[in-house]
Design a protein around this motif. Structure first.
Motif, PDB file in Angstrom:
ATOM      1  N   PRO A 150     -24.370  12.939  -8.519  1.00 23.46           N
ATOM      2  CA  PRO A 150     -24.723  11.984  -7.459  1.00 23.46           C
ATOM      3  C   PRO A 150     -26.045  11.248  -7.684  1.00 23.46           C
ATOM      4  CG  PRO A 150     -24.811  14.263  -6.651  1.00 23.46           C
ATOM      5  CD  PRO A 150     -24.165  14.302  -8.011  1.00 23.46           C
ATOM      6  N   GLU A 151     -27.057  11.954  -8.182  1.00 20.68           N
ATOM      7  CA  GLU A 151     -28.360  11.289  -8.351  1.00 20.68           C
ATOM      8  C   GLU A 151     -28.287  10.246  -9.468  1.00 20.68           C
ATOM      9  OE1 GLU A 151     -28.502  14.798  -7.961  1.00 20.68           O
ATOM     10  OE2 GLU A 151     -29.531  14.888  -6.002  1.00 20.68           O
ATOM     11  N   ALA A 152     -27.634  10.634 -10.574  1.00 22.36           N
ATOM     12  CA  ALA A 152     -27.495   9.701 -11.697  1.00 22.36           C
ATOM     13  C   ALA A 152     -26.654   8.497 -11.267  1.00 22.36           C
ATOM     14  CB  ALA A 152     -26.843  10.411 -12.882  1.00 22.36           C
ATOM     15  N   ARG A 153     -25.577   8.778 -10.542  1.00 22.01           N
ATOM     16  CA  ARG A 153     -24.694   7.698 -10.092  1.00 22.01           C
ATOM     17  C   ARG A 153     -25.455   6.722  -9.199  1.00 22.01           C
ATOM     18  NH1 ARG A 153     -20.515  10.534  -7.742  1.00 22.01           N
ATOM     19  NH2 ARG A 153     -21.414  10.298  -5.666  1.00 22.01           N
ATOM     20  N   ASN A 154     -26.299   7.283  -8.334  1.00 19.93           N
ATOM     21  CA  ASN A 154     -27.062   6.434  -7.415  1.00 19.93           C
ATOM     22  C   ASN A 154     -27.955   5.461  -8.181  1.00 19.93           C
ATOM     23  OD1 ASN A 154     -27.981   5.616  -4.825  1.00 19.93           O
ATOM     24  ND2 ASN A 154     -29.796   6.924  -5.048  1.00 19.93           N
ATOM     25  N   LEU A 155     -28.680   5.974  -9.182  1.00 22.44           N
ATOM     26  CA  LEU A 155     -29.600   5.093  -9.922  1.00 22.44           C
ATOM     27  C   LEU A 155     -28.828   4.024 -10.695  1.00 22.44           C
ATOM     28  CD1 LEU A 155     -32.414   7.489 -11.247  1.00 22.44           C
ATOM     29  CD2 LEU A 155     -32.283   6.239  -9.093  1.00 22.44           C
ATOM     30  N   VAL A 156     -27.683   4.409 -11.257  1.00 20.98           N
ATOM     31  CA  VAL A 156     -26.879   3.417 -12.001  1.00 20.98           C
ATOM     32  C   VAL A 156     -26.306   2.377 -11.028  1.00 20.98           C
ATOM     33  CG1 VAL A 156     -24.842   3.084 -13.456  1.00 20.98           C
ATOM     34  CG2 VAL A 156     -26.372   5.035 -13.878  1.00 20.98           C
ATOM     35  N   ASN A 157     -25.849   2.838  -9.870  1.00 17.56           N
ATOM     36  CA  ASN A 157     -25.337   1.887  -8.863  1.00 17.56           C
ATOM     37  C   ASN A 157     -26.422   0.903  -8.438  1.00 17.56           C
ATOM     38  OD1 ASN A 157     -22.824   3.031  -8.773  1.00 17.56           O
ATOM     39  ND2 ASN A 157     -23.117   4.097  -6.834  1.00 17.56           N
ATOM     40  N   ILE A 158     -27.633   1.415  -8.229  1.00 19.02           N
ATOM     41  CA  ILE A 158     -28.732   0.533  -7.809  1.00 19.02           C
ATOM     42  C   ILE A 158     -28.991  -0.506  -8.900  1.00 19.02           C
ATOM     43  CG2 ILE A 158     -31.222   0.426  -7.326  1.00 19.02           C
ATOM     44  CD1 ILE A 158     -30.981   3.182  -5.966  1.00 19.02           C
ATOM     45  N   TYR A 159     -29.021  -0.054 -10.154  1.00 21.86           N
ATOM     46  CA  TYR A 159     -29.240  -0.990 -11.270  1.00 21.86           C
ATOM     47  C   TYR A 159     -28.154  -2.073 -11.243  1.00 21.86           C
ATOM     48  CZ  TYR A 159     -30.459  -2.524 -16.014  1.00 21.86           C
ATOM     49  OH  TYR A 159     -30.860  -3.270 -17.091  1.00 21.86           O
ATOM     50  N   ALA A 160     -26.887  -1.625 -11.133  1.00 16.97           N
ATOM     51  CA  ALA A 160     -25.763  -2.576 -11.182  1.00 16.97           C
ATOM     52  C   ALA A 160     -25.859  -3.577 -10.027  1.00 16.97           C
ATOM     53  CB  ALA A 160     -24.449  -1.817 -11.121  1.00 16.97           C
ATOM     54  N   ALA A 161     -26.168  -3.080  -8.828  1.00 16.27           N
ATOM     55  CA  ALA A 161     -26.226  -3.973  -7.668  1.00 16.27           C
ATOM     56  C   ALA A 161     -27.372  -4.976  -7.801  1.00 16.27           C
ATOM     57  CB  ALA A 161     -26.387  -3.157  -6.390  1.00 16.27           C
ATOM     58  N   LEU A 162     -28.510  -4.506  -8.302  1.00 18.65           N
ATOM     59  CA  LEU A 162     -29.660  -5.418  -8.428  1.00 18.65           C
ATOM     60  C   LEU A 162     -29.420  -6.474  -9.496  1.00 18.65           C
ATOM     61  CD1 LEU A 162     -32.652  -2.900  -8.165  1.00 18.65           C
ATOM     62  CD2 LEU A 162     -32.115  -4.741  -6.550  1.00 18.65           C
ATOM     63  N   SER A 163     -28.724  -6.081 -10.582  1.00 20.52           N
ATOM     64  CA  SER A 163     -28.557  -7.031 -11.685  1.00 20.52           C
ATOM     65  C   SER A 163     -27.216  -7.762 -11.620  1.00 20.52           C
ATOM     66  CB  SER A 163     -28.709  -6.303 -13.026  1.00 20.52           C
ATOM     67  OG  SER A 163     -27.723  -5.297 -13.130  1.00 20.52           O
ATOM     68  N   ASP A 164     -26.470  -7.551 -10.511  1.00 24.71           N
ATOM     69  CA  ASP A 164     -25.156  -8.185 -10.346  1.00 24.71           C
ATOM     70  C   ASP A 164     -24.236  -7.917 -11.524  1.00 24.71           C
ATOM     71  OD1 ASP A 164     -25.481  -9.375  -7.762  1.00 24.71           O
ATOM     72  OD2 ASP A 164     -26.843 -10.828  -8.672  1.00 24.71           O
ATOM     73  N   GLU A 165     -24.233  -6.669 -11.975  1.00 23.78           N
ATOM     74  CA  GLU A 165     -23.325  -6.260 -13.046  1.00 23.78           C
ATOM     75  C   GLU A 165     -22.423  -5.157 -12.511  1.00 23.78           C
ATOM     76  OE1 GLU A 165     -25.424  -6.143 -17.226  1.00 23.78           O
ATOM     77  OE2 GLU A 165     -26.821  -5.469 -15.687  1.00 23.78           O
ATOM     78  N   SER A 166     -21.372  -4.826 -13.277  1.00 23.15           N
ATOM     79  CA  SER A 166     -20.560  -3.671 -12.891  1.00 23.15           C
ATOM     80  C   SER A 166     -21.216  -2.415 -13.456  1.00 23.15           C
ATOM     81  CB  SER A 166     -19.134  -3.809 -13.433  1.00 23.15           C
ATOM     82  OG  SER A 166     -19.162  -3.650 -14.835  1.00 23.15           O
ATOM     83  N   VAL A 167     -20.847  -1.262 -12.892  1.00 20.22           N
ATOM     84  CA  VAL A 167     -21.388   0.015 -13.369  1.00 20.22           C
ATOM     85  C   VAL A 167     -21.021   0.195 -14.849  1.00 20.22           C
ATOM     86  CG1 VAL A 167     -21.071   2.519 -13.136  1.00 20.22           C
ATOM     87  CG2 VAL A 167     -21.470   1.109 -11.114  1.00 20.22           C
ATOM     88  N   ASP A 168     -19.798  -0.168 -15.211  1.00 22.14           N
ATOM     89  CA  ASP A 168     -19.383  -0.008 -16.614  1.00 22.14           C
ATOM     90  C   ASP A 168     -20.210  -0.886 -17.551  1.00 22.14           C
ATOM     91  OD1 ASP A 168     -17.571   2.039 -16.247  1.00 22.14           O
ATOM     92  OD2 ASP A 168     -15.902   0.696 -15.835  1.00 22.14           O
ATOM     93  N   GLN A 169     -20.550  -2.083 -17.099  1.00 24.55           N
ATOM     94  CA  GLN A 169     -21.402  -2.952 -17.945  1.00 24.55           C
ATOM     95  C   GLN A 169     -22.766  -2.297 -18.185  1.00 24.55           C
ATOM     96  OE1 GLN A 169     -21.035  -6.485 -15.458  1.00 24.55           O
ATOM     97  NE2 GLN A 169     -20.313  -7.686 -17.202  1.00 24.55           N
ATOM     98  N   VAL A 170     -23.317  -1.730 -17.121  1.00 29.27           N
ATOM     99  CA  VAL A 170     -24.640  -1.091 -17.254  1.00 29.27           C
ATOM    100  C   VAL A 170     -24.530   0.110 -18.196  1.00 29.27           C
ATOM    101  CG1 VAL A 170     -26.479   0.129 -16.001  1.00 29.27           C
ATOM    102  CG2 VAL A 170     -25.363  -1.856 -14.948  1.00 29.27           C
ATOM    103  N   LEU A 171     -23.471   0.907 -17.992  1.00 28.66           N
ATOM    104  CA  LEU A 171     -23.328   2.115 -18.813  1.00 28.66           C
ATOM    105  C   LEU A 171     -23.042   1.777 -20.273  1.00 28.66           C
ATOM    106  CD1 LEU A 171     -21.445   4.464 -16.332  1.00 28.66           C
ATOM    107  CD2 LEU A 171     -23.834   4.616 -17.065  1.00 28.66           C
TER     108      LEU A 171
END
Ligand code: AQP
Length: 343
Positions: free
Chosen positions: A250-271
């Motif tokens: 959950p903690e890792a997912r949260n930080l990745v979700n925040i990154y994706a939302a701020l940069s207007d990318e999908s979670v998979d793109q960030v990962l």
């Protein structure tokens, strides 16, 4: 009685935020950013600082005034344009409170006791909670239905309240044999519908959490944001290559979700970019994205706050425009219920 077709109602979006504390990154990603994006479309947009909701728990009166202005400043700093949207504070349009009373007669007590937000906020001592805290969802239904709003953008935490709004609309329409209220659609979209606490991945990031380290405030400066992200709780594993690999983290997912939302990318793109990297690399990258996105908002908020009279002017103009929409709908509601209007 058949369910009303929302196509018979004018497309209208309503949403609000409580000035119950400084606004957070959760409020920004789950609400404000989306409020701004929904402007200029087919639907009219009406946004509200819901101060009557805030007082369901104790608020210091002097501080509340500042927080109402601060919330209005945050709406505008996040891109809500008072020329494109109606922006006002709830207590200035009395139709909300009047409609809430009418809905108190429609909603059932049992519906209110089932609300998880009431249980969370009232805690163990629920007998001692304000009656307003229990009746909160009827006021929220009033906020929405006083404008016959067809859609409401909210974060995941408000889903249950939205369902109750739909129940109130349906019961009213059924009991009086009318199609007066739409069955409002919740708009719960994107990767950041539930931004979690930076200290505990099982808790929502919240403006009233006692720990300031649990959240990013819209007023935090760049150093504070970077420090809070650096100290955010995580696990020791490297990042996976796809969203599936974050399922039980959950903690890792949260930080990745925040990154994706701020940069207007999908979670998979960030990962795809950070696969195999640890948080020693990812956290500074997230801090950079967060500071770049938030700094202009923080700056704009403080510019707006330097001129409180202008904020009051914007809110007063919004209240006049909101009133013009709400009053005829409230009057029609009274007519349907058989209340005698003598003027
Ligand atoms: N953590 C969050 N993630 C995504 N969306 C969120 N929202 C709030 N927190 C998050 C969304 O912001 C809008 C306004 O919420 P609110 O101010 O009416 O009250 P809330 O949901 O109860 O927010 P807080 O921050 O937790 O306030 P307090 O601490 O006073 O209870 C809503 O659309 C909400 O979904």
């Amino acid at each position: 009685m058949s369910e009303p077709q929302n196509s018979t109602f004018r497309p209208r979006i309503f949403s609000g935020i409580q000035p119950s504390g400084g606004l957070t990154l959760g409020n920004y990603l789950g609400a404000l950013k989306r409020f701004a994006a929904l402007q200029g479309g087919e639907a009219e947009t009406i946004y509200c600082v819901v101060d009557l909701h805030a007082i369901t728990v104790w608020q210091d009166p002097e501080q509340l005034k500042t927080r109402i202005r601060e919330a209005a400043a945050a709406f505008m700093a996040a891109g809500v344009d008072p020329a494109k949207s109606v922006l006002f504070n709830q207590s200035q349009v009395s139709a909300h409170a009047e409609m809430a009373w009418l809905f108190n007669t429609v909603a059932r007590v049992g519906w209110m006791y089932r609300m998880t937000q009431f249980k969370d906020k009232a805690g163990k001592n629920s007998e001692n909670a304000s009656l307003g805290l229990l009746a909160y969802p009827a006021l929220m239904a009033a906020d929405i239905l006083t404008y016959q709003a067809t859609a409401v953008p909210v974060g995941e935490d408000q889903k249950q309240h939205l369902e109750l709004t739909r129940d109130i609309a349906a019961k009213f329409n059924h009991d009086y044999g009318v199609e007066h209220f739409p069955i409002t659609q919740p708009l719960i979209e994107g990767v950041a519908t539930r931004v979690m606490s930076l200290r505990d991945g099982s808790k929502k990031m919240s403006k009233s959490d006692p720990s300031d380290a649990s959240r990013i405030n819209l007023t935090d400066d760049a150093d504070t944001i970077a420090q809070k992200i650096r100290k955010a709780r995580t696990d020791a594993d490297p990042l996976p290559g796809s969203a599936e690999g974050l399922k039980d983290r959950p903690e890792a997912r949260n930080l990745v979700n925040i990154y994706a939302a701020l940069s207007d990318e999908s979670v998979d793109q960030v990962l795809a970019r950070y696969e195999g990297q640890g948080f020693g690399t990812f956290k500074p990258a997230l801090a950079e994205v967060a500071v770049a996105s938030m700094a202009p908002i923080t700056k704009a908020m403080s510019d707006y706050m330097a001129d409180p009279a202008e904020i009051d002017r914007v809110l007063a103009d919004g209240a006049d425009r909101a009133e013009a929409i709400a009053r005829p709908i409230l009057n029609r509601t009274k007519d349907i219920m058989g209340l005698l209007r003598t003027r």
